[in-house]
Motif scaffolding. Sequence first.
Motif, short mmCIF file in Angstrom:
data_model
loop_
_atom_site.label_atom_id
_atom_site.label_comp_id
_atom_site.label_asym_id
_atom_site.label_seq_id
_atom_site.Cartn_x
_atom_site.Cartn_y
_atom_site.Cartn_z
N PRO A 126 0.80 -1.23 0.00
CA PRO A 126 0.00 0.00 0.00
C PRO A 126 0.83 1.28 0.00
O PRO A 126 0.28 2.37 -0.05
N HIS A 127 2.16 1.16 0.05
CA HIS A 127 3.01 2.32 0.20
C HIS A 127 3.75 2.68 -1.09
O HIS A 127 4.07 1.82 -1.89
N LEU A 128 4.02 3.96 -1.23
CA LEU A 128 4.88 4.48 -2.29
C LEU A 128 5.96 5.33 -1.63
O LEU A 128 5.78 5.84 -0.52
N SER A 129 7.03 5.53 -2.34
CA SER A 129 8.07 6.44 -1.85
C SER A 129 7.57 7.87 -2.00
O SER A 129 6.72 8.16 -2.86
N PRO A 130 8.06 8.78 -1.18
CA PRO A 130 7.66 10.18 -1.34
C PRO A 130 7.98 10.72 -2.75
O PRO A 130 7.24 11.54 -3.28
N ALA A 131 9.04 10.22 -3.39
CA ALA A 131 9.39 10.67 -4.74
C ALA A 131 8.32 10.23 -5.75
O ALA A 131 7.96 10.99 -6.65
N PRO A 167 11.41 6.50 4.23
CA PRO A 167 10.06 7.04 4.42
C PRO A 167 9.12 6.51 3.33
O PRO A 167 9.54 6.26 2.19
N VAL A 168 7.84 6.35 3.69
CA VAL A 168 6.83 5.86 2.76
C VAL A 168 5.55 6.66 2.94
O VAL A 168 5.34 7.30 3.96
#
Length: 186
Positions: A126-131, A167-168
């Motif tokens: 469910p997560h993506l990188s901030p970029a 971070p995610v």
Amino acid sequence: MTTSLRPALSLLLLMTLVTGVVYPLAVTGIAQVAFPDQANGSLLRDDQGQVRGSRLIAQPFSGEAWFQSRPSAADYATVSSGASNLAPSNPALAKRIGDSAAALYEQAGGPVPLALLTTSGSGLDPHLSPAAVAYQLPRVAAARQISPQALQGLVEQSTLQPLVGPPVVNVLMLNAALDRLAPLSK
């Protein structure tokens, strides 16, 4: 023979009760008391109390006004979750990534982040990188007609720093916060 059969059957019955009934009920009871949200699936509910998803499982979002999740090889289905098992040398994988990159490419954004092109091992991350979220920010801000700065603040609030790792951003939680900040007109 009956002298060894009776203790064996008694032990089988006892262990079946302990491991199949008592232990699962005890673990479930402890989990419900100590971690009720997690034990019930970490569900996200809207203002009316309807379930919108789980914070632990990715789901697809379509349309320019939403942050897109990471692709899923299993079409976000929990039963058949898993990776595509395509080798890096497989032409089908290269074609899928190329097609996705062409569809997501934005001139001002530069190259598409890998997290938006590749699936996770489970297909349900469910997560993506901030970029990867920042890459989508101009598109979502334009579709929602809000300033990119306001949206960037929302992304920063939604960024999580796990105990281990980079971070995610949880895409479902970010989209829920986005809908509260700038709801789509219906």
